[in-house]
Write a protein that holds these residues in place. Structure first.
Motif, PDB file in Angstrom:
ATOM      1  N   ILE A  24      47.603  38.207  46.781  1.00  0.00           N
ATOM      2  CA  ILE A  24      46.854  39.277  47.431  1.00  0.00           C
ATOM      3  C   ILE A  24      45.471  39.394  46.796  1.00  0.00           C
ATOM      4  O   ILE A  24      44.473  39.525  47.490  1.00  0.00           O
ATOM      5  CB  ILE A  24      47.612  40.619  47.353  1.00  0.00           C
ATOM      6  N   ALA A  25      45.425  39.343  45.460  1.00  0.00           N
ATOM      7  CA  ALA A  25      44.145  39.466  44.745  1.00  0.00           C
ATOM      8  C   ALA A  25      44.316  38.965  43.320  1.00  0.00           C
ATOM      9  O   ALA A  25      45.428  38.856  42.806  1.00  0.00           O
ATOM     10  CB  ALA A  25      43.671  40.918  44.740  1.00  0.00           C
ATOM     11  N   ARG A  26      43.182  38.684  42.709  1.00  0.00           N
ATOM     12  CA  ARG A  26      43.173  38.280  41.299  1.00  0.00           C
ATOM     13  C   ARG A  26      41.952  38.879  40.630  1.00  0.00           C
ATOM     14  O   ARG A  26      40.976  39.239  41.296  1.00  0.00           O
ATOM     15  CB  ARG A  26      43.173  36.763  41.151  1.00  0.00           C
ATOM     16  N   GLY A  27      42.009  38.964  39.315  1.00  0.00           N
ATOM     17  CA  GLY A  27      40.872  39.485  38.570  1.00  0.00           C
ATOM     18  C   GLY A  27      40.966  39.101  37.107  1.00  0.00           C
ATOM     19  O   GLY A  27      42.013  38.644  36.634  1.00  0.00           O
ATOM     20  N   HIS A  28      39.858  39.292  36.403  1.00  0.00           N
ATOM     21  CA  HIS A  28      39.867  39.074  34.964  1.00  0.00           C
ATOM     22  C   HIS A  28      38.950  40.087  34.298  1.00  0.00           C
ATOM     23  O   HIS A  28      38.079  40.681  34.942  1.00  0.00           O
ATOM     24  CB  HIS A  28      39.485  37.632  34.590  1.00  0.00           C
ATOM     25  N   VAL A  46      35.337  46.500  32.827  1.00  0.00           N
ATOM     26  CA  VAL A  46      36.454  46.360  33.761  1.00  0.00           C
ATOM     27  C   VAL A  46      37.595  45.550  33.135  1.00  0.00           C
ATOM     28  O   VAL A  46      37.360  44.576  32.433  1.00  0.00           O
ATOM     29  CB  VAL A  46      35.994  45.756  35.112  1.00  0.00           C
ATOM     30  N   HIS A  47      38.815  46.011  33.364  1.00  0.00           N
ATOM     31  CA  HIS A  47      40.013  45.297  32.917  1.00  0.00           C
ATOM     32  C   HIS A  47      40.536  44.432  34.060  1.00  0.00           C
ATOM     33  O   HIS A  47      40.231  44.665  35.228  1.00  0.00           O
ATOM     34  CB  HIS A  47      41.088  46.291  32.494  1.00  0.00           C
ATOM     35  N   ALA A  48      41.349  43.457  33.725  1.00  0.00           N
ATOM     36  CA  ALA A  48      41.828  42.481  34.713  1.00  0.00           C
ATOM     37  C   ALA A  48      42.624  43.123  35.844  1.00  0.00           C
ATOM     38  O   ALA A  48      42.374  42.846  37.018  1.00  0.00           O
ATOM     39  CB  ALA A  48      42.672  41.418  34.014  1.00  0.00           C
ATOM     40  N   GLU A  49      43.589  43.963  35.496  1.00  0.00           N
ATOM     41  CA  GLU A  49      44.411  44.600  36.531  1.00  0.00           C
ATOM     42  C   GLU A  49      43.549  45.496  37.415  1.00  0.00           C
ATOM     43  O   GLU A  49      43.716  45.535  38.633  1.00  0.00           O
ATOM     44  CB  GLU A  49      45.533  45.437  35.897  1.00  0.00           C
ATOM     45  N   GLU A  50      42.618  46.196  36.795  1.00  0.00           N
ATOM     46  CA  GLU A  50      41.683  47.058  37.518  1.00  0.00           C
ATOM     47  C   GLU A  50      40.848  46.240  38.501  1.00  0.00           C
ATOM     48  O   GLU A  50      40.673  46.633  39.667  1.00  0.00           O
ATOM     49  CB  GLU A  50      40.793  47.747  36.489  1.00  0.00           C
ATOM     50  N   ALA A  51      40.343  45.089  38.054  1.00  0.00           N
ATOM     51  CA  ALA A  51      39.529  44.227  38.910  1.00  0.00           C
ATOM     52  C   ALA A  51      40.334  43.716  40.100  1.00  0.00           C
ATOM     53  O   ALA A  51      39.855  43.710  41.238  1.00  0.00           O
ATOM     54  CB  ALA A  51      38.974  43.055  38.109  1.00  0.00           C
ATOM     55  N   ALA A  52      41.572  43.293  39.847  1.00  0.00           N
ATOM     56  CA  ALA A  52      42.409  42.776  40.936  1.00  0.00           C
ATOM     57  C   ALA A  52      42.766  43.879  41.926  1.00  0.00           C
ATOM     58  O   ALA A  52      42.624  43.699  43.147  1.00  0.00           O
ATOM     59  CB  ALA A  52      43.671  42.141  40.369  1.00  0.00           C
ATOM     60  N   LEU A  53      43.212  45.024  41.430  1.00  0.00           N
ATOM     61  CA  LEU A  53      43.625  46.111  42.319  1.00  0.00           C
ATOM     62  C   LEU A  53      42.450  46.667  43.120  1.00  0.00           C
ATOM     63  O   LEU A  53      42.633  47.128  44.251  1.00  0.00           O
ATOM     64  CB  LEU A  53      44.309  47.223  41.519  1.00  0.00           C
ATOM     65  N   ALA A  54      41.253  46.611  42.574  1.00  0.00           N
ATOM     66  CA  ALA A  54      40.063  47.121  43.275  1.00  0.00           C
ATOM     67  C   ALA A  54      39.737  46.286  44.518  1.00  0.00           C
ATOM     68  O   ALA A  54      39.018  46.762  45.407  1.00  0.00           O
ATOM     69  CB  ALA A  54      38.866  47.146  42.332  1.00  0.00           C
ATOM     70  N   PRO A 112      44.110  54.578  32.799  1.00  0.00           N
ATOM     71  CA  PRO A 112      44.412  53.252  32.240  1.00  0.00           C
ATOM     72  C   PRO A 112      45.057  52.367  33.301  1.00  0.00           C
ATOM     73  O   PRO A 112      45.491  52.834  34.360  1.00  0.00           O
ATOM     74  CB  PRO A 112      45.397  53.564  31.112  1.00  0.00           C
ATOM     75  N   CYS A 113      45.139  51.083  33.006  1.00  0.00           N
ATOM     76  CA  CYS A 113      45.690  50.124  33.969  1.00  0.00           C
ATOM     77  C   CYS A 113      47.140  50.419  34.324  1.00  0.00           C
ATOM     78  O   CYS A 113      47.541  50.232  35.475  1.00  0.00           O
ATOM     79  CB  CYS A 113      45.516  48.704  33.445  1.00  0.00           C
ATOM     80  N   SER A 114      47.934  50.881  33.363  1.00  0.00           N
ATOM     81  CA  SER A 114      49.333  51.203  33.682  1.00  0.00           C
ATOM     82  C   SER A 114      49.381  52.296  34.754  1.00  0.00           C
ATOM     83  O   SER A 114      50.197  52.226  35.680  1.00  0.00           O
ATOM     84  CB  SER A 114      50.100  51.605  32.434  1.00  0.00           C
ATOM     85  N   ARG A 115      48.516  53.278  34.679  1.00  0.00           N
ATOM     86  CA  ARG A 115      48.474  54.348  35.682  1.00  0.00           C
ATOM     87  C   ARG A 115      47.944  53.817  37.015  1.00  0.00           C
ATOM     88  O   ARG A 115      48.442  54.178  38.083  1.00  0.00           O
ATOM     89  CB  ARG A 115      47.620  55.499  35.169  1.00  0.00           C
TER      90      ARG A 115
END
Length: 162
Positions: free
Chosen positions: A49-53, A61-69, A99-102
């Motif tokens: 669906i998406a990827r990020g780093h 920006v954190h990886a999970e944040e980048a992907a989810l955005a 945070p990314c967990s949230r």
């Protein structure tokens, strides 16, 4: 979006997707004060669906944040999706309100696969525990931890590498 080529004639598995997340961490601009992390969001159908780093388009920006955005809020694929992250999603941040967990919990994703628990270097991270407490299934694949540590070796020379 993207789909990695199937290997050995079989669909990709958790190891394959997590290995990709670890490879994405190598794309991160180096930082003396932040981990290099890669993340991939994969739907229940096995399609990316998406990827990020980390530091992909912003130094904070954190990886999970980048992907989810990159995914529209409420995307119906998210409840069946898995987030693959080379490092345990953060549970505390100074630079962002959540945070990314949230972010993962709020997105509706119900499964996270990680390679390496965050070492006690910048913060006391409890991301895996926070995710599990929110009903998210957390799978750790420690045999890929070395690949996740590789782009972060400059940070670990004097710190803990649990």
């Amino acid at each position: 979006m993207h789909r990695l080529k199937e290997t050995r004639g079989e669909p990709l598995n958790d190891h394959d997707w997590l290995r990709l997340a670890c490879e994405l961490a190598l794309l991160c601009p180096p930082s003396p004060a932040a981990f290099s992390v890669g993340a991939v969001v994969v739907g229940a159908d096995g399609r990316e669906i998406a990827r990020g780093h980390s530091r992909e388009d912003d130094p904070r920006v954190h990886a999970e944040e980048a992907a989810l955005a990159k995914i529209l809020p409420g995307d119906p694929r998210l409840p069946g999706a898995t987030v693959y992250s080379s490092l345990e999603p953060c549970s505390r941040r100074a630079s962002r309100p959540r945070p990314c967990s949230r972010l993962i919990v709020d997105s509706g994703v119900r499964r996270v696969v990680l390679a390496w628990r965050e070492p006690l270097l910048f913060a006391d991270c409890h991301g895996a525990e926070d995710l599990a407490a929110a009903g998210v299934t957390v799978v750790e694949i420690p045999e890929l931890a070395e690949a996740a540590r590789e782009p972060n070796l400059h940070l670990l020379s004097g710190g803990s590498a649990r």
